[in-house]
Design a protein around this motif. Structure first.
Motif, PDB file in Angstrom:
ATOM      1  N   LEU A  56       0.824  -1.211   0.000  1.00 49.72           N
ATOM      2  CA  LEU A  56       0.000   0.000   0.000  1.00 49.72           C
ATOM      3  C   LEU A  56       0.849   1.248   0.000  1.00 49.72           C
ATOM      4  O   LEU A  56       0.532   2.248  -0.645  1.00 49.72           O
ATOM      5  CB  LEU A  56      -0.917   0.001   1.227  1.00 49.72           C
ATOM      6  CG  LEU A  56      -2.112  -0.965   1.176  1.00 49.72           C
ATOM      7  CD1 LEU A  56      -2.812  -1.005   2.519  1.00 49.72           C
ATOM      8  CD2 LEU A  56      -3.065  -0.568   0.090  1.00 49.72           C
ATOM      9  N   LEU A  63      -5.516   3.664  -4.309  1.00 47.80           N
ATOM     10  CA  LEU A  63      -5.437   3.471  -2.864  1.00 47.80           C
ATOM     11  C   LEU A  63      -6.768   2.981  -2.306  1.00 47.80           C
ATOM     12  O   LEU A  63      -6.807   2.120  -1.422  1.00 47.80           O
ATOM     13  CB  LEU A  63      -5.052   4.795  -2.184  1.00 47.80           C
ATOM     14  CG  LEU A  63      -3.588   5.239  -2.371  1.00 47.80           C
ATOM     15  CD1 LEU A  63      -3.381   6.589  -1.732  1.00 47.80           C
ATOM     16  CD2 LEU A  63      -2.639   4.219  -1.774  1.00 47.80           C
ATOM     17  N   ARG A  64      -7.869   3.533  -2.840  1.00 41.24           N
ATOM     18  CA  ARG A  64      -9.198   3.094  -2.380  1.00 41.24           C
ATOM     19  C   ARG A  64      -9.392   1.606  -2.694  1.00 41.24           C
ATOM     20  O   ARG A  64      -9.848   0.822  -1.855  1.00 41.24           O
ATOM     21  CB  ARG A  64     -10.285   3.925  -3.047  1.00 41.24           C
ATOM     22  CG  ARG A  64     -11.692   3.588  -2.546  1.00 41.24           C
ATOM     23  CD  ARG A  64     -12.747   4.261  -3.414  1.00 41.24           C
ATOM     24  NE  ARG A  64     -12.650   5.705  -3.358  1.00 41.24           N
ATOM     25  CZ  ARG A  64     -13.227   6.447  -2.434  1.00 41.24           C
ATOM     26  NH1 ARG A  64     -13.940   5.876  -1.486  1.00 41.24           N
ATOM     27  NH2 ARG A  64     -13.101   7.767  -2.455  1.00 41.24           N
ATOM     28  N   TRP A 105      -7.230  -0.541  -0.392  1.00 39.94           N
ATOM     29  CA  TRP A 105      -7.811  -0.635   0.966  1.00 39.94           C
ATOM     30  C   TRP A 105      -8.973  -1.620   0.986  1.00 39.94           C
ATOM     31  O   TRP A 105      -9.077  -2.460   1.893  1.00 39.94           O
ATOM     32  CB  TRP A 105      -8.264   0.747   1.423  1.00 39.94           C
ATOM     33  CG  TRP A 105      -9.079   0.716   2.692  1.00 39.94           C
ATOM     34  CD1 TRP A 105     -10.420   0.885   2.811  1.00 39.94           C
ATOM     35  CD2 TRP A 105      -8.602   0.465   4.017  1.00 39.94           C
ATOM     36  NE1 TRP A 105     -10.814   0.779   4.109  1.00 39.94           N
ATOM     37  CE2 TRP A 105      -9.701   0.512   4.887  1.00 39.94           C
ATOM     38  CE3 TRP A 105      -7.342   0.205   4.549  1.00 39.94           C
ATOM     39  CZ2 TRP A 105      -9.603   0.318   6.246  1.00 39.94           C
ATOM     40  CZ3 TRP A 105      -7.235   0.018   5.915  1.00 39.94           C
ATOM     41  CH2 TRP A 105      -8.345   0.065   6.760  1.00 39.94           C
ATOM     42  N   GLU A 106      -9.854  -1.539  -0.020  1.00 41.11           N
ATOM     43  CA  GLU A 106     -10.990  -2.457  -0.055  1.00 41.11           C
ATOM     44  C   GLU A 106     -10.547  -3.900  -0.224  1.00 41.11           C
ATOM     45  O   GLU A 106     -11.132  -4.824   0.359  1.00 41.11           O
ATOM     46  CB  GLU A 106     -11.938  -2.046  -1.180  1.00 41.11           C
ATOM     47  CG  GLU A 106     -12.628  -0.707  -0.921  1.00 41.11           C
ATOM     48  CD  GLU A 106     -13.416  -0.223  -2.129  1.00 41.11           C
ATOM     49  OE1 GLU A 106     -13.293  -0.862  -3.196  1.00 41.11           O
ATOM     50  OE2 GLU A 106     -14.127   0.797  -1.997  1.00 41.11           O
ATOM     51  N   LEU A 126      -9.224  -5.293   3.191  1.00 41.35           N
ATOM     52  CA  LEU A 126     -10.143  -5.438   4.322  1.00 41.35           C
ATOM     53  C   LEU A 126     -10.360  -6.888   4.758  1.00 41.35           C
ATOM     54  O   LEU A 126     -10.336  -7.177   5.961  1.00 41.35           O
ATOM     55  CB  LEU A 126     -11.490  -4.775   3.991  1.00 41.35           C
ATOM     56  CG  LEU A 126     -11.503  -3.234   4.061  1.00 41.35           C
ATOM     57  CD1 LEU A 126     -12.861  -2.704   3.616  1.00 41.35           C
ATOM     58  CD2 LEU A 126     -11.177  -2.756   5.469  1.00 41.35           C
ATOM     59  N   TYR A 143      -8.022  -0.608  14.604  1.00 46.39           N
ATOM     60  CA  TYR A 143      -8.407  -1.046  13.258  1.00 46.39           C
ATOM     61  C   TYR A 143      -9.886  -0.762  12.988  1.00 46.39           C
ATOM     62  O   TYR A 143     -10.253  -0.320  11.895  1.00 46.39           O
ATOM     63  CB  TYR A 143      -8.110  -2.537  13.104  1.00 46.39           C
ATOM     64  CG  TYR A 143      -8.780  -3.137  11.893  1.00 46.39           C
ATOM     65  CD1 TYR A 143      -8.435  -2.720  10.599  1.00 46.39           C
ATOM     66  CD2 TYR A 143      -9.788  -4.093  12.018  1.00 46.39           C
ATOM     67  CE1 TYR A 143      -9.058  -3.263   9.499  1.00 46.39           C
ATOM     68  CE2 TYR A 143     -10.413  -4.627  10.920  1.00 46.39           C
ATOM     69  CZ  TYR A 143     -10.057  -4.206   9.650  1.00 46.39           C
ATOM     70  OH  TYR A 143     -10.673  -4.729   8.557  1.00 46.39           O
ATOM     71  N   LYS A 182     -11.318   1.317   9.954  1.00 47.71           N
ATOM     72  CA  LYS A 182     -12.223   0.683   8.991  1.00 47.71           C
ATOM     73  C   LYS A 182     -13.457   1.552   8.745  1.00 47.71           C
ATOM     74  O   LYS A 182     -13.972   1.638   7.628  1.00 47.71           O
ATOM     75  CB  LYS A 182     -12.630  -0.685   9.522  1.00 47.71           C
ATOM     76  CG  LYS A 182     -13.523  -1.478   8.568  1.00 47.71           C
ATOM     77  CD  LYS A 182     -13.840  -2.842   9.144  1.00 47.71           C
ATOM     78  CE  LYS A 182     -14.754  -3.630   8.197  1.00 47.71           C
ATOM     79  NZ  LYS A 182     -15.082  -4.971   8.761  1.00 47.71           N
ATOM     80  N   ILE A 198     -11.749   5.464   7.201  1.00 50.12           N
ATOM     81  CA  ILE A 198     -10.924   5.631   5.990  1.00 50.12           C
ATOM     82  C   ILE A 198     -11.764   5.891   4.734  1.00 50.12           C
ATOM     83  O   ILE A 198     -11.398   6.733   3.909  1.00 50.12           O
ATOM     84  CB  ILE A 198      -9.988   4.414   5.818  1.00 50.12           C
ATOM     85  CG1 ILE A 198      -8.745   4.615   6.706  1.00 50.12           C
ATOM     86  CG2 ILE A 198      -9.573   4.239   4.360  1.00 50.12           C
ATOM     87  CD1 ILE A 198      -7.686   3.564   6.545  1.00 50.12           C
TER      88      ILE A 198
END
Length: 560
Positions: free
Chosen positions: A12, A341-342, A345-346, A349, A369, A373, A376
């Motif tokens: 990331l 980045l989105r 992140w998804e 998860l 976290y 969660k 973000i």
């Protein structure tokens, strides 16, 4: 499991730098990206194959110019339009360089900013049947280019027309000229170009033209970064004047410069009349000279103050241009990197949830976290919104700093420009009011100027009116009308919004003055619009009553 988590965090962190290397690769000596573009081999003067078998035309030169300034290479395939369009959808080609926008296509294709507007007309034989409107073509055989935007238009809007598909514009026009079928629905410029080239003197455009279509670069959503490159390159070419030079090269040949004898006689009459006025003026000049000297003395004092202000504005323009350029590069990287980045992140998860179950209460960046969660997605949305706002402000700054073109010699149908502007902001209008009225002067007033710049003025005025309307029951009206002496034409935008205070009314066109600072206004829209109208030798004025609404009037001199 903890080792996987560490590798994920490292991925990331380094994704933006990897993307930046791909974007800046050519400047660092890396191999250039090759973009596979498909084009219509017979759509002059936009794109076609010449006698030597070489791809050429307006959009062909435009694509190579964009590739040059943006640092990538092009592999160009010239084929028929249906194959090009199908190849884009199945991934054979990365992009099309001359695809017309429609809401249906926008569901599967993303489009760049438009590089030109093309009008479509119904062509007929001079001795054949004629209609006054495309809707009257129901029941007739109409030739269209297969899979083109007009093919889709006929299927949707004139379902009773008998559609005859043809591979190219030239094939459609040859069929019509040979006596087959009744009409051909094709693009104006390519059809006039091909008719002249093939000597098809028995064809003519009839009825009212179909609304102009925006031609853009198009690609599948997977190539969104490619569309961003084309849009940015197109903006650079527009700002440097290179796009206009390419356009003039290919479309200047279609314009015919003829001077009718009737107009020459009118010019001679007005010249003689002017000379008579000059002679009469000389006789009374001595009496007025003293008063004129006194008046000029007062003017000189006022002009000195204007020169000081003009010098400040010139310096401001240079500063703004430099700042906009410096901001644009990092903003482009942000716009490119945030969606990645989105997505990262998804994708991360599920793994993070698994780690959370095994190690209760894990911390990331000093926060729990579960909190990250939840927050973000909102943080990413705020970053994306802020980046879009930066881009919009930079675009406004560029428009403010850009000098107006010296040549504003294109004859412009003002009614047509108003209609195009309304289509572009239709969503904003429908969101603001349920009562929208349009009245266009039936005499079809024409002016000399740049249609895209005038369109920018009208869009600014309409969007400001939409912002001022507080209830859907309020009315928004747009009209065009000639002055009593028919020497000027007025574009009037009237709203029943909140109105403007009198002390603010006189400052509306000042750079960076805005009554919408809390809502993201920059104060550049009306300043840029006033500059465009002034460059067209016109005037921009406002009148308003607080709580009742505002009237904005842009006036332009009628074309000779």
């Amino acid at each position: 499991m903890m080792r996987k988590f560490i590798w994920l965090i490292l991925a990331l962190c380094f994704t933006p730098f990897t993307l930046a290397e791909q974007h800046l690769g050519p400047s660092l000596g890396m191999q250039k990206r090759v973009v596979h573009i498909a084009a219509d081999y017979n759509y002059p003067p936009y794109e076609f194959v010449d006698e030597d078998g070489t791809p050429t035309g307006y959009t062909v030169e435009l694509s190579y110019a964009i590739a040059e300034v943006m640092g990538f290479d092009i592999e160009l395939t010239m084929t028929d339009w249906q194959s090009a369009y199908t190849g884009l959808l199945d991934g054979t080609f990365d992009a099309l360089q001359n695809i017309a926008y429609s809401d249906e296509r926008a569901q599967t294709i993303i489009f760049s900013s438009p590089h030109s507007i093309v009008n479509q007309s119904l062509f007929a034989r001079k001795d054949g049947p004629h209609v006054n409107d495309i809707k009257e073509a129901a029941g007739y055989e109409v030739i269209v280019q297969n899979a083109s935007i007009m093919h889709e238009y006929l299927q949707r809007n004139v379902p009773d027309a008998i559609i005859i598909p043809a591979a190219t514009h030239s094939a459609a026009l040859r069929l019509l000229a040979s006596g087959k079928h009744e009409f051909a629905l094709t693009a104006n410029s390519p059809s006039l170009y091909l008719s002249k080239e093939m000597g098809l003197s028995n064809l003519e455009p009839i009825a009212r033209p179909v609304a102009g279509q925006r031609l853009s670069y198009g690609a599948l959503p997977a190539n969104e970064d490619l569309i961003a490159l084309f849009s940015e390159g197109l903006t650079i070419l527009k700002n440097t004047g290179r796009q206009q030079a390419i356009y003039d090269k290919w479309f200047g040949t279609l314009e015919q410069s003829k001077v009718p004898w009737k107009k020459l006689g009118q010019y001679a009459f007005y010249t003689i009349l002017a000379l008579l006025f000059i002679l009469g003026g000389i006789m009374i000049w001595n009496r007025m000279l003293r008063k004129e000297v006194e008046r000029r003395s007062l003017q000189i004092k006022a002009q000195q103050e204007q020169l000081i202000q003009a010098d400040k504005m010139a310096s401001l323009g240079v500063l703004v241009s430099g700042v906009a350029h410096e901001i644009n590069n990092p903003t482009g990287l942000l716009m490119l990197n945030l969606p990645i980045l989105r997505g990262a992140w998804e994708d991360a998860l599920p793994y993070l949830d698994e780690i959370e179950q095994e190690n209760q209460g894990i911390m990331l960046g000093g926060l729990s976290y579960q909190r990250l969660k939840a927050e973000i997605p909102y943080l990413l949305d705020e970053m994306q919104h802020s980046t879009d706002r930066i881009r919009n402000i930079v675009n406004d700054l560029k428009d403010f700093a850009r000098e107006q073109p010296d040549a504003l010699s294109q004859e412009v149908d003002l009614n047509q420009v108003v209609e195009t502007s309304i289509r572009l902001v239709d969503k904003s209008i429908r969101s603001a009011t349920d009562h929208f009225n349009v009245h266009l002067d039936l005499r079809q007033p024409r002016i000399m100027g740049n249609p895209q710049r005038i369109e920018q003025v009208i869009i600014n005025l309409v969007l400001n009116a939409c912002d001022a309307i507080e209830h859907p029951s309020a009315t928004l009206a747009i009209s065009t009308t000639l002055s009593a002496d028919q020497k000027e034409v007025f574009v009037v935008v009237e709203d029943e919004g909140c109105g403007i205070e009198q002390e603010a009314l006189a400052r509306l066109t000042e750079p960076f003055f805005t009554t919408k600072r809390d809502h993201g206004g920059t104060g550049l829209g009306l300043s840029v619009s006033a500059g465009i109208v002034k460059a067209h030798k016109g005037r921009l004025s406002f009148s308003s009553t607080l709580g009742k609404g505002t009237v904005a009037v842009a006036s332009f001199p009628i074309a000779p």
